[in-house]
Design an enzyme around this catalytic site. Structure first.
Site, PDB file in Angstrom:
ATOM      1  N   LYS A 287       0.826  -1.213   0.000  1.00  0.00           N
ATOM      2  CA  LYS A 287       0.000   0.000   0.000  1.00  0.00           C
ATOM      3  C   LYS A 287       0.861   1.264   0.000  1.00  0.00           C
ATOM      4  O   LYS A 287       0.577   2.208  -0.730  1.00  0.00           O
ATOM      5  CB  LYS A 287      -0.945   0.015   1.212  1.00  0.00           C
ATOM      6  CG  LYS A 287      -1.924  -1.165   1.257  1.00  0.00           C
ATOM      7  CD  LYS A 287      -2.967  -1.018   2.349  1.00  0.00           C
ATOM      8  CE  LYS A 287      -2.420  -1.092   3.751  1.00  0.00           C
ATOM      9  NZ  LYS A 287      -1.844  -2.380   4.146  1.00  0.00           N
TER      10      LYS A 287
ATOM     11  N   ARG B   4      -9.864   0.713   8.889  1.00  0.00           N
ATOM     12  CA  ARG B   4      -9.488  -0.671   9.202  1.00  0.00           C
ATOM     13  C   ARG B   4     -10.602  -1.393   9.958  1.00  0.00           C
ATOM     14  O   ARG B   4     -10.427  -2.560  10.290  1.00  0.00           O
ATOM     15  CB  ARG B   4      -8.227  -0.680  10.048  1.00  0.00           C
ATOM     16  CG  ARG B   4      -6.929  -0.895   9.239  1.00  0.00           C
ATOM     17  CD  ARG B   4      -5.782  -0.741  10.210  1.00  0.00           C
ATOM     18  NE  ARG B   4      -4.601  -1.485   9.882  1.00  0.00           N
ATOM     19  CZ  ARG B   4      -3.475  -0.923   9.417  1.00  0.00           C
ATOM     20  NH1 ARG B   4      -3.431   0.349   9.144  1.00  0.00           N
ATOM     21  NH2 ARG B   4      -2.407  -1.665   9.225  1.00  0.00           N
TER      22      ARG B   4
ATOM     23  N   ARG C 221      11.402  -6.239   5.284  1.00  0.00           N
ATOM     24  CA  ARG C 221      11.260  -4.791   5.518  1.00  0.00           C
ATOM     25  C   ARG C 221      11.764  -4.433   6.913  1.00  0.00           C
ATOM     26  O   ARG C 221      12.379  -3.392   7.113  1.00  0.00           O
ATOM     27  CB  ARG C 221       9.789  -4.392   5.350  1.00  0.00           C
ATOM     28  CG  ARG C 221       9.541  -2.902   5.430  1.00  0.00           C
ATOM     29  CD  ARG C 221       8.115  -2.538   5.057  1.00  0.00           C
ATOM     30  NE  ARG C 221       7.180  -2.767   6.132  1.00  0.00           N
ATOM     31  CZ  ARG C 221       5.863  -2.566   6.052  1.00  0.00           C
ATOM     32  NH1 ARG C 221       5.330  -2.145   4.924  1.00  0.00           N
ATOM     33  NH2 ARG C 221       5.062  -2.795   7.061  1.00  0.00           N
TER      34      ARG C 221
ATOM     35  N   ARG D 225      11.172  -0.816  11.983  1.00  0.00           N
ATOM     36  CA  ARG D 225       9.842  -0.922  12.601  1.00  0.00           C
ATOM     37  C   ARG D 225       9.788  -2.155  13.487  1.00  0.00           C
ATOM     38  O   ARG D 225       9.964  -3.272  13.019  1.00  0.00           O
ATOM     39  CB  ARG D 225       8.767  -1.012  11.507  1.00  0.00           C
ATOM     40  CG  ARG D 225       8.379   0.325  10.936  1.00  0.00           C
ATOM     41  CD  ARG D 225       7.296   0.194   9.896  1.00  0.00           C
ATOM     42  NE  ARG D 225       6.088  -0.472  10.376  1.00  0.00           N
ATOM     43  CZ  ARG D 225       4.941  -0.475   9.711  1.00  0.00           C
ATOM     44  NH1 ARG D 225       4.841   0.161   8.566  1.00  0.00           N
ATOM     45  NH2 ARG D 225       3.891  -1.102  10.198  1.00  0.00           N
TER      46      ARG D 225
ATOM     47  N   ARG E  64      -0.982  -9.166  13.613  1.00  0.00           N
ATOM     48  CA  ARG E  64      -1.524  -8.129  12.722  1.00  0.00           C
ATOM     49  C   ARG E  64      -2.431  -8.757  11.675  1.00  0.00           C
ATOM     50  O   ARG E  64      -3.466  -8.186  11.309  1.00  0.00           O
ATOM     51  CB  ARG E  64      -0.374  -7.351  12.057  1.00  0.00           C
ATOM     52  CG  ARG E  64       0.309  -6.411  13.047  1.00  0.00           C
ATOM     53  CD  ARG E  64       1.702  -6.035  12.602  1.00  0.00           C
ATOM     54  NE  ARG E  64       1.735  -5.144  11.466  1.00  0.00           N
ATOM     55  CZ  ARG E  64       2.823  -4.910  10.731  1.00  0.00           C
ATOM     56  NH1 ARG E  64       3.956  -5.511  11.021  1.00  0.00           N
ATOM     57  NH2 ARG E  64       2.767  -4.080   9.718  1.00  0.00           N
TER      58      ARG E  64
HETATM   59  P1  AMP Z   1       0.575   0.400   9.108  1.00  0.00           P
HETATM   60  O1  AMP Z   1       1.756   1.303   8.976  1.00  0.00           O
HETATM   61  O2  AMP Z   1      -0.619   0.851   8.325  1.00  0.00           O
HETATM   62  O3  AMP Z   1       0.923  -1.045   8.853  1.00  0.00           O
HETATM   63  O4  AMP Z   1       0.106   0.465  10.640  1.00  0.00           O
HETATM   64  C1  AMP Z   1       0.969   0.075  11.695  1.00  0.00           C
HETATM   65  C2  AMP Z   1       0.151  -0.082  12.987  1.00  0.00           C
HETATM   66  O5  AMP Z   1      -0.473   1.157  13.333  1.00  0.00           O
HETATM   67  C3  AMP Z   1      -1.005  -1.086  12.895  1.00  0.00           C
HETATM   68  O6  AMP Z   1      -0.586  -2.428  13.112  1.00  0.00           O
HETATM   69  C4  AMP Z   1      -1.923  -0.581  14.010  1.00  0.00           C
HETATM   70  O7  AMP Z   1      -1.419  -0.932  15.290  1.00  0.00           O
HETATM   71  C5  AMP Z   1      -1.785   0.939  13.854  1.00  0.00           C
HETATM   72  N1  AMP Z   1      -2.772   1.485  12.897  1.00  0.00           N
HETATM   73  C6  AMP Z   1      -2.513   2.067  11.688  1.00  0.00           C
HETATM   74  N2  AMP Z   1      -3.646   2.446  11.085  1.00  0.00           N
HETATM   75  C7  AMP Z   1      -4.657   2.090  11.918  1.00  0.00           C
HETATM   76  C8  AMP Z   1      -6.066   2.192  11.847  1.00  0.00           C
HETATM   77  N3  AMP Z   1      -6.676   2.730  10.776  1.00  0.00           N
HETATM   78  N4  AMP Z   1      -6.795   1.713  12.888  1.00  0.00           N
HETATM   79  C9  AMP Z   1      -6.203   1.169  13.978  1.00  0.00           C
HETATM   80  N5  AMP Z   1      -4.875   1.027  14.108  1.00  0.00           N
HETATM   81  C10 AMP Z   1      -4.097   1.480  13.089  1.00  0.00           C
END
Ligand code: AMP
Length: 202
Positions: free
Chosen positions: A24, A99, A138, A144, A156
């Site tokens: 994404k 989400r 990654r 991260r 996740r």
């Molecule tokens: P990402 O970078 O999108 O993979 O997000 C990393 C982490 O941030 C996720 O595993 C969640 O813990 C949190 N997170 C990101 N976006 C959301 C969302 N829309 N709703 C809830 N938690 C989020």
């Protein structure tokens, strides 16, 4: 890209949907450049809050490090602020948001306040074993924490299956969901995404 239809300005609002590691972020960067959209990545916003040591960032960190979703109210408030601060955007690309169903409903309301709506939801489809490989790779360079431990990664996916995947049905019911094969050359996947977007723009 803003379109003028019957004297009304129409925003192009895309959701880039898919499990962690589906690509994404990579595809968002290319789409932003091509369609001149404002990018909202809730993961990036949460990590920025954490790096700044804010109360919100510290709260989010507990969830992120376990691979759990941050509570809806926190994320929705953050997106609302972002959109209000970017009121002149030609459109938004939502990356990692919504989400959950409550987040999607809140997004519909927020866009309604902009006299707008979601144009199309592009779902990047990649199988789980490939995703785990990509995320662990990654994790070696991104730093991260949630990309470095296989248990956190599996958690996740569990959150994705239980809370996020139902959104594919939510948007299919509105005839807005399009699934795109997320394995292969980055540029070929990008071309396929663009074809679907251009079809909406016609
Ligand atoms: P990402 O970078 O999108 O993979 O997000 C990393 C982490 O941030 C996720 O595993 C969640 O813990 C949190 N997170 C990101 N976006 C959301 C969302 N829309 N709703 C809830 N938690 C989020």
């Amino acid at each position: 890209m803003k379109l003028l239809i019957c004297d009304t300005l129409i925003m192009l609002n895309l959701i880039l949907f898919g499990p962690p590691g589906a690509g994404k972020g990579t595809q968002s960067e290319k789409l932003i450049a091509k369609y001149n959209l404002s990018h909202i990545s809730t993961g990036d916003l949460l990590r920025a809050e954490r790096a700044a040591g804010t109360e919100l960032g510290n709260l989010a960190n507990d969830y992120i490090s376990k691979g759990e979703l941050v509570p809806d109210s926190v994320v929705i408030g953050m997106v609302k602020n972002f959109m209000l601060n970017h009121g002149d955007a030609a459109g938004f690309i939502f990356d990692g948001f919504p989400r959950t169903i409550p987040q999607a409903e809140a997004l519909d309301t927020m866009l309604h306040d902009f006299s707008s709506s979601i144009s199309v939801v592009l779902g990047l489809e990649v199988e789980e074993d490939e995703l785990v490989k990509r995320l662990l790779l990654r994790g070696q360079s991104s730093g991260r924490v949630d990309d470095q431990d296989e248990n956190t990664i599996r958690n996740r996916f569990q959150e994705y299956q239980n809370k996020t995947l139902p959104l594919a049905g939510f948007y299919s019911n509105q005839n807005k969901y399009v699934g795109v094969q997320g394995i292969g050359e980055i540029d070929l996947i990008f071309n396929s995404l663009c074809q679907h977007i251009d079809a909406v723009l016609q």
